[in-house]
Design a protein around this motif. Structure first.
Motif, PDB file in Angstrom:
ATOM      1  N   SER A 116       0.632  -1.413  -0.028  1.00  0.00           N
ATOM      2  CA  SER A 116       0.301  -0.043  -0.113  1.00  0.00           C
ATOM      3  C   SER A 116       0.773   1.275  -0.171  1.00  0.00           C
ATOM      4  CB  SER A 116      -0.995   0.010   1.183  1.00  0.00           C
ATOM      5  OG  SER A 116      -0.068   0.159   2.430  1.00  0.00           O
ATOM      6  N   GLY A 117       0.185   2.294  -0.364  1.00  0.00           N
ATOM      7  CA  GLY A 117       1.070   3.613  -0.114  1.00  0.00           C
ATOM      8  C   GLY A 117       1.487   3.983   1.177  1.00  0.00           C
ATOM      9  N   SER A 118       0.566   3.815   2.054  1.00  0.00           N
ATOM     10  CA  SER A 118       1.019   4.042   3.668  1.00  0.00           C
ATOM     11  C   SER A 118       2.429   3.227   3.945  1.00  0.00           C
ATOM     12  CB  SER A 118       0.158   3.797   4.586  1.00  0.00           C
ATOM     13  OG  SER A 118      -1.303   4.437   4.339  1.00  0.00           O
ATOM     14  N   MET A 121       5.286   4.566   2.180  1.00  0.00           N
ATOM     15  CA  MET A 121       5.648   5.810   2.843  1.00  0.00           C
ATOM     16  C   MET A 121       6.503   5.355   4.264  1.00  0.00           C
ATOM     17  SD  MET A 121       5.279   8.467   1.256  1.00  0.00           S
ATOM     18  CE  MET A 121       6.048   9.661   2.576  1.00  0.00           C
ATOM     19  N   TYR A 151      -1.179  14.815   2.275  1.00  0.00           N
ATOM     20  CA  TYR A 151      -1.674  13.641   2.708  1.00  0.00           C
ATOM     21  C   TYR A 151      -0.588  12.339   2.424  1.00  0.00           C
ATOM     22  CZ  TYR A 151      -4.627   9.448   3.781  1.00  0.00           C
ATOM     23  OH  TYR A 151      -4.631   8.092   4.225  1.00  0.00           O
ATOM     24  N   HIS A 152       0.148  11.718   3.432  1.00  0.00           N
ATOM     25  CA  HIS A 152       0.800  10.447   3.040  1.00  0.00           C
ATOM     26  C   HIS A 152       0.470   9.101   3.668  1.00  0.00           C
ATOM     27  CE1 HIS A 152       3.480  13.735   1.543  1.00  0.00           C
ATOM     28  NE2 HIS A 152       3.537  14.455   2.684  1.00  0.00           N
ATOM     29  N   GLY A 153      -0.716   9.083   3.923  1.00  0.00           N
ATOM     30  CA  GLY A 153      -1.127   7.836   4.381  1.00  0.00           C
ATOM     31  C   GLY A 153      -1.680   7.653   5.699  1.00  0.00           C
ATOM     32  N   GLU A 226       4.259  16.061  -1.913  1.00  0.00           N
ATOM     33  CA  GLU A 226       3.651  15.110  -3.234  1.00  0.00           C
ATOM     34  C   GLU A 226       3.766  16.530  -4.132  1.00  0.00           C
ATOM     35  OE1 GLU A 226      -0.801  14.295  -2.054  1.00  0.00           O
ATOM     36  OE2 GLU A 226      -0.097  15.411  -0.360  1.00  0.00           O
ATOM     37  N   ASP A 260       6.412  11.999  -2.660  1.00  0.00           N
ATOM     38  CA  ASP A 260       5.052  11.154  -2.555  1.00  0.00           C
ATOM     39  C   ASP A 260       4.337  10.958  -3.781  1.00  0.00           C
ATOM     40  OD1 ASP A 260       3.018   9.674  -1.935  1.00  0.00           O
ATOM     41  OD2 ASP A 260       2.700  10.541  -0.054  1.00  0.00           O
ATOM     42  N   VAL A 262       2.366   8.415  -4.635  1.00  0.00           N
ATOM     43  CA  VAL A 262       1.315   7.403  -4.500  1.00  0.00           C
ATOM     44  C   VAL A 262       0.189   7.868  -5.634  1.00  0.00           C
ATOM     45  CG1 VAL A 262      -0.260   6.308  -3.073  1.00  0.00           C
ATOM     46  CG2 VAL A 262       1.926   6.514  -2.193  1.00  0.00           C
ATOM     47  N   MET A 263      -0.313   9.053  -5.442  1.00  0.00           N
ATOM     48  CA  MET A 263      -1.513   9.561  -6.012  1.00  0.00           C
ATOM     49  C   MET A 263      -1.269  10.016  -7.549  1.00  0.00           C
ATOM     50  SD  MET A 263      -4.731  11.162  -4.152  1.00  0.00           S
ATOM     51  CE  MET A 263      -6.378  10.877  -4.680  1.00  0.00           C
ATOM     52  N   LYS A 289      -1.195   3.059  -6.247  1.00  0.00           N
ATOM     53  CA  LYS A 289      -2.536   3.244  -7.030  1.00  0.00           C
ATOM     54  C   LYS A 289      -2.512   2.744  -8.286  1.00  0.00           C
ATOM     55  CE  LYS A 289      -4.315   6.761  -3.876  1.00  0.00           C
ATOM     56  NZ  LYS A 289      -5.571   6.620  -3.226  1.00  0.00           N
TER      57      LYS A 289
HETATM   58  N1  PLP Z   1       0.624   9.129  -0.273  1.00  0.00           N
HETATM   59  C1  PLP Z   1      -0.546   9.839  -1.015  1.00  0.00           C
HETATM   60  C2  PLP Z   1      -0.188  11.223  -1.704  1.00  0.00           C
HETATM   61  C3  PLP Z   1      -2.038   9.314  -1.026  1.00  0.00           C
HETATM   62  O1  PLP Z   1      -2.814  10.078  -1.926  1.00  0.00           O
HETATM   63  C4  PLP Z   1      -2.088   8.058  -0.446  1.00  0.00           C
HETATM   64  C5  PLP Z   1      -3.532   7.578  -0.453  1.00  0.00           C
HETATM   65  O2  PLP Z   1      -4.448   8.374  -0.860  1.00  0.00           O
HETATM   66  C6  PLP Z   1      -1.154   7.461   0.327  1.00  0.00           C
HETATM   67  C7  PLP Z   1       0.126   7.974   0.447  1.00  0.00           C
HETATM   68  C8  PLP Z   1      -1.435   6.312   1.186  1.00  0.00           C
HETATM   69  O3  PLP Z   1      -1.916   5.267   0.302  1.00  0.00           O
HETATM   70  P1  PLP Z   1      -2.531   4.170   0.641  1.00  0.00           P
HETATM   71  O4  PLP Z   1      -4.078   4.337   0.953  1.00  0.00           O
HETATM   72  O5  PLP Z   1      -2.629   2.966  -0.405  1.00  0.00           O
HETATM   73  O6  PLP Z   1      -1.956   3.466   1.961  1.00  0.00           O
END
Ligand code: PLP
Length: 456
Positions: A116-118, A121, A151-153, A226, A260, A262-263, A289
């Protein structure tokens, strides 16, 4: 359209919630989904909803693609949906890493896979700390600088990095306490009258420099941002020159520059990675994602050779690891999604259709008295709603404007998803919706999205 009345109950027709599933909306019910195909989600009541958000900016090639299902199935059929990456190597996992590195034009050197993104991170945070520890176990580099409105998770480390007061509030003071925040790069809310991009960027770089000086430059591990802010602010791209200016401050002080994505990454913004728009290569980068397009939970950290070389000259290992990472079935799904994105030229389509979406949104909504800002890049667009367009005053948070817009959009006759968010004005107030359709959308799809966004 413009008068917001107190919240009514959502229509009960076709809505369902389970008594057993714990999620964040204990009082809400959701439309019950039967199946999905391409960019449409089919509900049990017979309705079909156009997915203008790719779920949560995930399903970048649409739903139910048989080629991805086949690729996953062929791995499942080998009897190795799972392998412990601590002792085994696997071809499909290697192939995925090779594909991801190629997508950076070789500017990143290694991949660390997560679920996952979290988690990506968390891994990036730990890797950044370990890099300085490898150089000197008595290192004083323990501080991170992140940004407000980020937002990083949702895990404790990733949330500790995030600058989102509402999400953070219940967990203080247990979040990482070595994270310090500077302001976001949000021109709609921060640019002073007549301020040029160059002066705006210079102001941001000076703020970061001052934060380094306040903390002691030799104590900073990394700055994290981000490149296009997603969930927290609603698709706010960095001002041209910003990423380079921030990276230069980090490198001047020997700190790492972490993005970051992720998005914003994996094609969402019209280049495979948002940093490629200005060729500002990060030291570490997270992705998620669109990497697996929703077919499997999969994310990663992309690691530059600068960081890899420190590890190779030190312990030779990253002191981390989880049971479910680098699973062959995850890799098969992500590899096939990435092959489709590359071979079908979908990132170019993102760029082309993204420009058209911008044009359609601006022509329909720029004059709307409650649409304060229309911003984004590629197929990643945010609409910020305000009570007063001149003063930019946000709506009262209790009105739940963004949520109400989603509920209206998802209901008949519109039947289209939008991704609501709050807190974009000051962390507590402010409403936006995100539009983030699949990369394969057509001109007609774009016109439909813009029409619904303005009619709703
Ligand atoms: N980093 C960013 C920029 C995100 O938008 C998100 C989720 O929306 C995350 C990290 C966390 O990812 P996850 O929801 O897959 O844990």
């Amino acid at each position: 359209h413009t008068t917001v009345t107190p919240k009514e109950d959502a229509p009960s027709r076709n809505l369902k919630r389970t008594e057993f599933l714990l999620d964040r909306n204990l009082h809400k019910s959701f439309p019950l989904v039967k199946s999905a195909c391409g960019n449409y989600i089919n509900l049990v009541d017979g309705r079909t909803v156009f997915d203008a958000t790719s779920g949560a900016a995930v399903s970048c090639i649409g739903h139910g693609d048989k080629r991805v299902i086949k690729a996953m199935y062929s791995v499942l059929n080998t009897g190795i949906p799972y392998l412990a990456t601590t002792f085994w190597a696997c071809e499909v996992v290697e192939e995925l890493c090779k594909e991801l590195i190629a997508g950076t034009d070789g500017k990143m050197a290694r991949v660390y896979l997560t679920g996952s993104g979290s988690e990506a991170m968390e891994a990036a945070i730990k890797l950044a700390r370990q890099v300085f520890y490898e150089k000197d176990p008595a290192t004083r580099r323990v501080n991170f600088i992140a940004r407000e409105g980020s937002y990083h998770g949702n895990t404790i480390g990733a949330l500790g990095m995030s600058g989102h007061p509402v999400r953070r509030a219940p967990y203080e003071p247990f979040l990482m306490d070595n994270v310090h925040h500077v302001t976001a790069c949000n021109p709609y809310r921060q640019r002073t009258d007549g301020e040029s991009d160059t002066s705006f960027v210079a102001r941001k770089a000076a703020e970061l420099e001052a934060k380094f000086q306040e903390l002691g430059p030799e104590t900073v591990v990394a700055f994290v941002a981000e490149p296009v802010v997603g969930a927290a602010l609603g698709c706010v791209p960095s001002v041209p020159g910003y990423l380079k200016a921030m990276r230069d401050v980090c490198h001047k002080h020997g700190a790492l520059f972490i993005l970051d994505e992720v998005m914003s990454g994996m094609g969402r913004c019209g280049t495979l990675h948002a940093w490629q728009d200005e060729d500002v290569v990060p030291d570490l980068q997270t992705i998620g994602k669109g990497m697996g397009g929703g077919y499997q939970p999969v994310a990663a950290v992309l690691i530059s050779s600068r960081v890899v070389n420190i590890l190779l000259n030190g312990s030779g290992q990253f002191i981390h690891g989880q049971t479910y990472q680098g699973m062959p079935v995850q890799a098969a799904a992500a590899l096939e999604v990435q092959r489709i994105v590359r071979e079908e030229g979908l990132v170019d389509n993102v760029k082309r259709q993204g420009l058209y979406l911008e044009k359609c949104l601006r022509s329909r909504l720029a004059g709307h008295p409650n649409v304060g800002d229309i911003r984004g890049r590629g197929l990643f667009w945010g609409l910020e709603f305000v009570k007063n367009k001149i003063t930019k005053e946000p709506f009262d948070a209790r009105l739940g404007v963004a949520q109400r817009i989603l509920e209206a959009a998802i209901s008949a006759p519109f039947n289209m998803t939008m991704y609501p968010g709050t807190g974009c004005a000051d962390g507590f107030r402010g409403d936006h919706v995100i539009l983030a359709p699949a990369y394969n959308v057509t001109k007609e799809d774009i016109e439909h999205i813009a029409r619904v966004a303005s009619d709703v």
